[in-house]
Design a protein around this motif. Sequence first.
Motif, PDB file in Angstrom:
ATOM      1  N   ALA A 138      -9.863  -2.794   2.924  1.00  0.00           N
ATOM      2  CA  ALA A 138     -10.401  -1.601   2.245  1.00  0.00           C
ATOM      3  C   ALA A 138      -8.984  -0.361   2.459  1.00  0.00           C
ATOM      4  N   VAL A 139      -7.823  -0.574   2.997  1.00  0.00           N
ATOM      5  CA  VAL A 139      -7.428   0.598   3.218  1.00  0.00           C
ATOM      6  C   VAL A 139      -5.753   0.268   1.510  1.00  0.00           C
ATOM      7  N   GLY A 140      -5.932  -1.554   1.090  1.00  0.00           N
ATOM      8  CA  GLY A 140      -4.812  -1.765   0.436  1.00  0.00           C
ATOM      9  C   GLY A 140      -5.905  -1.380  -1.295  1.00  0.00           C
ATOM     10  N   VAL A 141      -7.125  -1.312  -1.002  1.00  0.00           N
ATOM     11  CA  VAL A 141      -7.550  -0.560  -2.637  1.00  0.00           C
ATOM     12  C   VAL A 141      -7.059   0.674  -2.233  1.00  0.00           C
ATOM     13  N   VAL A 142      -7.423   1.912  -1.252  1.00  0.00           N
ATOM     14  CA  VAL A 142      -7.676   3.344  -1.517  1.00  0.00           C
ATOM     15  C   VAL A 142      -5.529   3.102  -1.304  1.00  0.00           C
ATOM     16  N   TRP A 143      -5.175   2.688  -0.432  1.00  0.00           N
ATOM     17  CA  TRP A 143      -3.717   2.805  -0.950  1.00  0.00           C
ATOM     18  C   TRP A 143      -3.028   2.907  -2.470  1.00  0.00           C
ATOM     19  N   ASP A 272       5.393  -3.229  -8.386  1.00  0.00           N
ATOM     20  CA  ASP A 272       6.663  -2.546  -7.533  1.00  0.00           C
ATOM     21  C   ASP A 272       6.847  -2.650  -6.247  1.00  0.00           C
ATOM     22  N   THR A 273       6.806  -1.696  -5.580  1.00  0.00           N
ATOM     23  CA  THR A 273       7.090  -1.881  -3.597  1.00  0.00           C
ATOM     24  C   THR A 273       5.040  -1.537  -3.825  1.00  0.00           C
ATOM     25  N   ASP A 274       5.167  -0.296  -4.073  1.00  0.00           N
ATOM     26  CA  ASP A 274       3.945   0.706  -4.051  1.00  0.00           C
ATOM     27  C   ASP A 274       2.544  -0.677  -4.345  1.00  0.00           C
ATOM     28  N   ARG A 275       2.649  -1.873  -5.537  1.00  0.00           N
ATOM     29  CA  ARG A 275       1.809  -2.231  -5.852  1.00  0.00           C
ATOM     30  C   ARG A 275       2.114  -3.549  -3.987  1.00  0.00           C
ATOM     31  N   LEU A 276       3.105  -3.715  -4.150  1.00  0.00           N
ATOM     32  CA  LEU A 276       3.084  -4.618  -3.104  1.00  0.00           C
ATOM     33  C   LEU A 276       2.456  -4.300  -1.206  1.00  0.00           C
ATOM     34  N   VAL A 277       2.763  -2.684  -0.911  1.00  0.00           N
ATOM     35  CA  VAL A 277       2.462  -2.408   0.009  1.00  0.00           C
ATOM     36  C   VAL A 277       0.912  -2.480   0.174  1.00  0.00           C
ATOM     37  N   PHE A 279      -0.981  -5.090  -1.790  1.00  0.00           N
ATOM     38  CA  PHE A 279      -1.887  -5.764  -2.020  1.00  0.00           C
ATOM     39  C   PHE A 279      -1.621  -6.667  -0.538  1.00  0.00           C
ATOM     40  N   ALA A 280      -0.223  -6.646   0.211  1.00  0.00           N
ATOM     41  CA  ALA A 280      -0.101  -6.678   1.798  1.00  0.00           C
ATOM     42  C   ALA A 280      -1.432  -6.487   2.119  1.00  0.00           C
ATOM     43  N   PHE A 281      -1.610  -5.371   2.954  1.00  0.00           N
ATOM     44  CA  PHE A 281      -2.956  -4.838   3.033  1.00  0.00           C
ATOM     45  C   PHE A 281      -3.912  -6.046   3.146  1.00  0.00           C
ATOM     46  N   ILE A 282      -4.160  -6.215   1.517  1.00  0.00           N
ATOM     47  CA  ILE A 282      -5.306  -6.906   0.931  1.00  0.00           C
ATOM     48  C   ILE A 282      -5.090  -8.660   2.440  1.00  0.00           C
ATOM     49  N   TRP A 283      -3.618  -9.017   1.709  1.00  0.00           N
ATOM     50  CA  TRP A 283      -3.884 -10.550   1.943  1.00  0.00           C
ATOM     51  C   TRP A 283      -3.171 -10.729   2.877  1.00  0.00           C
TER      52      TRP A 283
END
Length: 306
Positions: A138-143, A272-277, A279-283
């Motif tokens: 959920a944090v990843g989606v909100v980000w 980019d970095t924003d997408r990576l962050v 995705f990283a929460f979700i992963w």
Amino acid sequence: MTSSPREHSGLWVAVASFVLWGLMPLYWHLLKSVPSLQIVAHRVVWSALLVLAWLLWKQGRGWLRAALERPRAAWMLALSGTLIGFNWSLYIWAVNAGHVVESSLGYFINPLLNVVLGVAFLHERLRPVQWVSVALAAVGVVWLTVQFGQPPWIAICLALSFALYGLLRKLLAIDAVAGLGVENLYLLLPALVVVMWGETHGQGGFLPLGGAGWGAGADALLILGGALTALPLIGFAYAVRRVPLSAVGLLQYIAPTLQFLCGVFVFHEAFDTDRLVGFAFIWVGLLIFACEGWWRLRRPAVPVTA
């Protein structure tokens, strides 16, 4: 512990099914010149023909009556067919519109969304570690929503439609191939209408009924697309009867991983970095979820004492 030949064959069929699903963006991209709605309609038509032929061969003419004899089967399969038709339509449009990475995100989210639906509709209880996994996703989606000004609607709609589809099929508990056959029957007439409308209104080009045609290569790919729709589902149904669900649960991440890699390295979509962050929460949530589930299934049972 060594696996039996039955489990070994099931494992390879499961891997093949998930790999095929993961590489499907490459296939649908070959049909980029064909309107997305026409691709979906042809996918339904040719998949229906293959699945119905399979059912007639394996179960005879009584398969449909046997499937619909189950309580609530008719309306639940109509609803699940609508959901899977929507899912296919959105996915093919997203692939050919350059959103493969976001589409893969939807299938990464899907297992965790299944857990949430289990709590909401099946009165299941989450363990603390599972709540952590859901919270991280959920944090990843909100980000991603905050960074890009809107939720990742494609990923959310893909995940939600497929999760609701899975919930309906779980509640109905019908054979996977027979259920797919009934769903295809519901979708077949609308799909034929779309195909014929396209052929008579300048948006078709099959064989070449609608004008100049898309070419023999595209026609062949459309027909083969029906097989590529049905075969992984049949393979999955074969595998889940032979392979422990814990293994299937881990193997399912093959498909979105390959989709993601196709989007970044083959179609060169932005990551980019924003997408990576995000995705990283979700992963990380998925990794915790998968490892906790694997650990609980593999640990020895505690003996019950009198």
